[in-house]
Design an enzyme around this catalytic site. Structure first.
Site, PDB file in Angstrom:
ATOM      1  N   ASP A  37       0.833  -1.208   0.000  1.00 22.25           N
ATOM      2  CA  ASP A  37       0.000   0.000   0.000  1.00 22.25           C
ATOM      3  C   ASP A  37       0.866   1.256   0.000  1.00 22.25           C
ATOM      4  OD1 ASP A  37      -2.270  -1.477  -0.019  1.00 22.25           O
ATOM      5  OD2 ASP A  37      -2.653  -1.327   2.131  1.00 22.25           O
ATOM      6  N   SER A  82     -17.368 -21.777 -29.435  1.00 19.58           N
ATOM      7  CA  SER A  82     -17.636 -22.515 -28.194  1.00 19.58           C
ATOM      8  C   SER A  82     -17.146 -23.950 -28.378  1.00 19.58           C
ATOM      9  CB  SER A  82     -19.116 -22.453 -27.851  1.00 19.58           C
ATOM     10  OG  SER A  82     -19.836 -23.134 -28.825  1.00 19.58           O
ATOM     11  N   GLU A 114      -7.551 -29.621 -19.726  1.00 24.27           N
ATOM     12  CA  GLU A 114      -7.658 -28.485 -18.803  1.00 24.27           C
ATOM     13  C   GLU A 114      -8.979 -28.567 -18.038  1.00 24.27           C
ATOM     14  OE1 GLU A 114      -7.593 -25.130 -21.425  1.00 24.27           O
ATOM     15  OE2 GLU A 114      -5.585 -25.591 -22.152  1.00 24.27           O
ATOM     16  N   LYS A 116     -12.503 -27.123 -17.075  1.00 28.41           N
ATOM     17  CA  LYS A 116     -13.432 -26.208 -17.743  1.00 28.41           C
ATOM     18  C   LYS A 116     -13.987 -25.291 -16.661  1.00 28.41           C
ATOM     19  CE  LYS A 116     -17.001 -26.008 -21.216  1.00 28.41           C
ATOM     20  NZ  LYS A 116     -17.915 -25.070 -20.612  1.00 28.41           N
ATOM     21  N   ARG A 137     -17.222 -12.386 -24.462  1.00 24.34           N
ATOM     22  CA  ARG A 137     -17.345 -13.248 -25.633  1.00 24.34           C
ATOM     23  C   ARG A 137     -18.579 -12.855 -26.450  1.00 24.34           C
ATOM     24  NH1 ARG A 137     -20.257 -17.951 -26.593  1.00 24.34           N
ATOM     25  NH2 ARG A 137     -19.422 -19.094 -28.370  1.00 24.34           N
ATOM     26  N   LYS A 315     -18.292 -33.055 -19.931  1.00 26.55           N
ATOM     27  CA  LYS A 315     -19.066 -32.541 -18.796  1.00 26.55           C
ATOM     28  C   LYS A 315     -19.464 -33.669 -17.867  1.00 26.55           C
ATOM     29  CE  LYS A 315     -20.761 -28.273 -20.444  1.00 26.55           C
ATOM     30  NZ  LYS A 315     -21.727 -27.255 -20.147  1.00 26.55           N
ATOM     31  N   CYS A 409     -49.281 -11.762   3.177  1.00 22.88           N
ATOM     32  CA  CYS A 409     -48.059 -12.269   3.810  1.00 22.88           C
ATOM     33  C   CYS A 409     -48.397 -13.470   4.700  1.00 22.88           C
ATOM     34  CB  CYS A 409     -47.412 -11.166   4.633  1.00 22.88           C
ATOM     35  SG  CYS A 409     -46.060 -11.766   5.648  1.00 22.88           S
ATOM     36  N   CYS A 412     -48.045 -12.279   8.530  1.00 25.08           N
ATOM     37  CA  CYS A 412     -48.809 -11.229   9.204  1.00 25.08           C
ATOM     38  C   CYS A 412     -50.087 -10.872   8.458  1.00 25.08           C
ATOM     39  CB  CYS A 412     -47.958  -9.980   9.368  1.00 25.08           C
ATOM     40  SG  CYS A 412     -47.644  -9.145   7.814  1.00 25.08           S
ATOM     41  N   CYS A 427     -43.734  -8.231   1.320  1.00 23.35           N
ATOM     42  CA  CYS A 427     -44.762  -7.869   2.285  1.00 23.35           C
ATOM     43  C   CYS A 427     -44.600  -6.381   2.590  1.00 23.35           C
ATOM     44  CB  CYS A 427     -44.561  -8.700   3.554  1.00 23.35           C
ATOM     45  SG  CYS A 427     -45.478  -8.070   4.960  1.00 23.35           S
ATOM     46  N   CYS A 432     -44.254  -6.636  10.263  1.00 20.32           N
ATOM     47  CA  CYS A 432     -44.480  -8.078  10.079  1.00 20.32           C
ATOM     48  C   CYS A 432     -43.526  -8.876  10.973  1.00 20.32           C
ATOM     49  CB  CYS A 432     -44.246  -8.393   8.603  1.00 20.32           C
ATOM     50  SG  CYS A 432     -44.045 -10.128   8.233  1.00 20.32           S
TER      51      CYS A 432
HETATM   52  S1  IVH Z   1     -11.129 -23.150 -24.925  1.00 22.52           S
HETATM   53  C1  IVH Z   1     -11.955 -22.653 -29.259  1.00 22.52           C
HETATM   54  N1  IVH Z   1     -10.634 -23.824 -22.452  1.00 22.52           N
HETATM   55  O1  IVH Z   1     -16.156 -22.767 -22.115  1.00 22.52           O
HETATM   56  C2  IVH Z   1     -12.088 -23.058 -27.865  1.00 22.52           C
HETATM   57  N2  IVH Z   1     -12.712 -22.786 -22.919  1.00 22.52           N
HETATM   58  O2  IVH Z   1     -18.333 -23.957 -23.666  1.00 22.52           O
HETATM   59  C3  IVH Z   1     -12.187 -21.900 -26.987  1.00 22.52           C
HETATM   60  N3  IVH Z   1     -14.125 -22.406 -20.952  1.00 22.52           N
HETATM   61  O3  IVH Z   1     -16.539 -20.181 -24.435  1.00 22.52           O
HETATM   62  C4  IVH Z   1     -12.428 -22.216 -25.608  1.00 22.52           C
HETATM   63  N4  IVH Z   1     -12.730 -23.259 -19.479  1.00 22.52           N
HETATM   64  O4  IVH Z   1     -15.722 -19.548 -22.086  1.00 22.52           O
HETATM   65  C5  IVH Z   1     -11.516 -23.277 -23.291  1.00 22.52           C
HETATM   66  N5  IVH Z   1     -10.021 -24.429 -20.296  1.00 22.52           N
HETATM   67  C6  IVH Z   1     -10.905 -23.877 -21.128  1.00 22.52           C
HETATM   68  C7  IVH Z   1     -12.141 -23.372 -20.695  1.00 22.52           C
HETATM   69  C8  IVH Z   1     -13.027 -22.833 -21.631  1.00 22.52           C
HETATM   70  C9  IVH Z   1     -13.907 -22.678 -19.660  1.00 22.52           C
HETATM   71  C10 IVH Z   1     -15.361 -21.793 -21.495  1.00 22.52           C
HETATM   72  C11 IVH Z   1     -15.135 -20.726 -22.540  1.00 22.52           C
HETATM   73  C12 IVH Z   1     -15.892 -21.206 -23.760  1.00 22.52           C
HETATM   74  C13 IVH Z   1     -16.868 -22.168 -23.162  1.00 22.52           C
HETATM   75  C14 IVH Z   1     -17.330 -23.182 -24.189  1.00 22.52           C
END
Ligand code: IVH
Length: 665
Positions: A37, A82, A114, A116, A137, A315, A409, A412, A427, A432
């Site tokens: 700071d 996506s 990675e 998600k 996006r 998923k 409500c 009351c 309410c 109350c």
């Molecule tokens: S790669 C061309 N990597 O998931 C691929 N997306 O359902 C571009 N997301 O729009 C995305 N973790 O917002 C990528 N490790 C990850 C991610 C990721 C979350 C989101 C991202 C994307 C959406 C698609």
């Protein structure tokens, strides 16, 4: 002299950037918050002295000034696609087989897997190493320019160390999210302030990024994981993994759980492991992302117009459980909000037994068409509060009629109303009992009047026995009133009475907050106490007066006016005064020589920042408002003053130069 100031500024910026990286990206701070700071303050002071040297990438510029009118539209240079979703190993294997078929071979095929992240995809555009634009996006083709908000996230570098070959133009993509702890804290605060809580961390992150006032975004615990490149001019990468490593070297926050998998079996292993491990993270993920590692293979595979053929999301199904809705009840909150809740046959899901689930509001019940007696599916994934996701239709079963919100409500029997544009019924009766209980608990809470021993069990009894119908009646309580309550011995009765008496000294700011005026949180309570110095002065403040205060917008001003305009609130305050609660606030050291004086600041001050000037005025008992009116006592005009100066001259308001102002304070 100036030369050395310039050098100091540059060095401070570099040091602060380095400490930001160590703290926010590496999680390995090397200096204390206090030292940090101090560095930032030194830089702020030097920049105030030389405003001409302020650059947009200075760490002092992370939190912007005035709110924006709206967001500009941004066309993404490379569309933000996506991901194709897969929900089980077979579907993922289909993806893997398609990759092999399109590449014509399996040899050397590597994947990067990675997490998600369940947040919001954003794009960060760097030109010549400077962050020039940040965007959402959106629909993938166009998003919104949220640069000011993204700059408040301290793990996002504002400048990049330029490499020899240079990244002339580089668009980095990642996910902005809020961790669970930060989310819970934010929601607690919102509930205290009478604002609707966010449903989950993702909504909280999205809401925070789309605020027009970046100063509020700055107060939200947002963070980012970076995972992709968009438009890119610079030396090419051979693999995705290499690119991630390079991003980390440039100062971006890349996720440490990312794994390079040499075979599809390794991918499956990671999927298996993370099924359980997800819950151990302090942020939400909604699966994994599997990406072909080789950039040339990615190019060969290409994309459809929706998603790349070289990546797929996996998923995990949220753990679901089936149960029966035994009843639908409505709960009344502190501000009178009426929330429907499903009472369930207890069922075990994601690690705990669940017997209630929120149904949010009337619209959500209609959307689900959930009725008493229905078999339903519930989940706990991501959401902290269990949620009903769908109704299981049972053939031939006669269902109960649709749920109807009560007309009055449930506690009351007063009228309830649903303000235009809101999803929530409220309410209207401030007395109350359900609201009263919540309001008493808020009044007694730690950040308000801090009355120890006044918890739910006691408040319930005090209200149910009719002993307390308003705040002031707490101060009428005698030992015999409380020692007869259940689970209350004489000793604890005395402790409670003492704690109530002690709270009379809590002070003006805490009392204002404790009153539970809608939208008036702890911080606003402090600002109001500082500005007006007494409850009487605040009660008399006009809407215009209130709105003119820097941190008070129209919504808060209106709600304060409404509160002080109500008869029973007037009585409440009068009684609290008779009980000798502290309702004034001495102005802090500084002599209070500006007591009651109203200031407006315009133009750039040289010797101190606006915030410092404001603080000095407030400390000396004055107040700062944003617009000039006949009530303004002084306008302080720095360099390049705006229309406020003209208005002051027109109204005959005293105008002070910076020097004169310094003398005054
Ligand atoms: S790669 C061309 N990597 O998931 C691929 N997306 O359902 C571009 N997301 O729009 C995305 N973790 O917002 C990528 N490790 C990850 C991610 C990721 C979350 C989101 C991202 C994307 C959406 C698609």
């Amino acid at each position: 002299m100036s030369d050395s100031d310039q050098q100091k500024i540059e060095q401070l910026r570099k040091d602060i950037q380095q400490h930001d990286h160590l703290y926010y990206v590496k999680d390995q701070p090397q200096i204390s918050d206090r030292e940090y700071d101090r560095l930032l303050q030194t830089l702020k002071d030097l920049e105030a002295k030389h405003p001409e040297w302020i650059t947009p990438d200075s760490p002092t510029q992370r939190v912007g000034g005035a709110p924006a009118e709206g967001f500009a539209t941004v066309v993404h240079k490379v569309p933000m696609l996506s991901l194709d979703n897969t929900y089980n190993v077979e579907e993922l294997r289909d993806f893997h087989n398609r990759v092999i078929k399109n590449l014509g071979k399996e040899d050397g095929l590597e994947y990067v897997v990675e997490l998600k992240i369940d947040g919001l995809g954003v794009s960060l555009l760097y030109e010549e190493g400077q962050l020039v634009r940040g965007a959402t996006r959106g629909d993938g083709k166009t998003g919104e320019d949220i640069t000011a908000n993204l700059k408040t996230i301290r793990s996002i570098p504002l400048t990049l160390p330029m490499q020899k070959d240079g990244y002339q133009s580089m668009e980095v993509r990642g996910e902005v999210y809020m961790n669970r702890k930060g989310f819970e804290k934010l929601n607690q605060q919102r509930e205290q302030d009478g604002e609707a809580p966010f449903a989950n961390p993702r909504n909280a992150a999205a809401g925070s990024l789309r605020l027009l006032d970046s100063r509020i975004t700055a107060s939200r615990p947002l963070n980012i994981w970076v995972y992709a490149l968009g438009h890119f001019e610079g030396p090419a990468f051979n693999t995705h993994f290499e690119m991630l490593k390079q991003m980390a070297e440039l100062g971006f926050r890349t996720n440490p759980e990312t794994r390079l998998c040499k075979s599809f079996d390794d991918v499956l292993k990671m999927i298996d492991e993370w099924q359980e491990q997800q819950a151990s993270l302090d942020y939400d993920v909604d699966g994994l992302v599997v990406k072909v590692n080789s950039v040339s293979a990615q190019k060969k595979l290409g994309s459809t117009n929706k998603h790349p053929r070289w990546a797929a999301a996996f998923k995990y199904e949220a753990e679901e459980a089936e149960t029966v809705v035994q009843d639908i009840r409505v709960q009344v909150g502190r501000t009178g909000s009426i929330t429907p809740v499903a009472e369930l046959t207890p069922v075990f899901v994601s690690g705990s037994t669940v017997s209630r689930a929120t149904l949010h509001n009337e619209d959500e019940i209609a959307r689900l068409d959930v009725r008493v007696g229905d078999r339903v599916v519930i989940i706990k994934a991501g959401e902290i509060i269990p949620k009903v996701v769908r109704v299981l239709k049972e053939k031939g079963k006669k269902r109960k009629p649709p749920f109807k919100m009560p007309k009055t409500c449930p506690e009351c029997d007063s009228k309830i109303e649903r303000p235009a544009g809101e999803a929530v019924w409220r309410c209207v009766n401030a007395a109350c009992p359900a609201q009263l209980k919540e309001r008493l608990l808020h009044f007694a809470s730690r950040n308000a009047m801090d009355i120890d021993h006044l918890g739910t069990a006691i408040v319930d009894q005090l209200v149910d026995t009719g002993k307390v119908k308003s705040f002031y009646e707490l101060y009428d309580l005698q030992l015999e009133d409380v020692s007869t309550l259940e689970r209350m011995a004489e000793k604890s009765g005395k402790n409670l009475i003492d704690a109530i008496a002690k709270s009379k000294q809590a002070g003006l700011a805490r009392l204002i907050f404790g009153l539970g005026i809608r939208h008036v949180g702890q911080r606003v309570g402090q600002v109001l106490a500082q500005t007006y110095g007494s409850m009487d002065a605040l009660a008399k403040a006009s809407y215009e007066d209130l709105e003119a205060i820097d941190e008070i917008g129209p919504r808060i001003a209106e709600s304060i006016r409404e509160f002080f305009g109500e008869k029973h609130n007037k009585k409440e305050l009068c009684k609290l005064k008779q009980h000798k609660l502290v309702m004034t606030q001495e102005h802090k050291a500084g002599g209070g020589n500006l007591s009651g004086k109203q200031f407006v600041l315009t133009g750039t001050l040289e010797s101190l920042t606006r915030d410092e000037a404001k603080r000095k005025i407030v400390d000396a008992g004055g107040r700062v408002t944003s617009s000039v009116s006949a009530k303004t006592d002084y306008v302080v005009a720095g360099a390049d003053p705006g229309s406020k100066l003209t208005k002051a001259q027109k109204l005959g308001v005293a105008v002070l130069s910076e020097k004169e102002f310094q003398k005054l304070i």
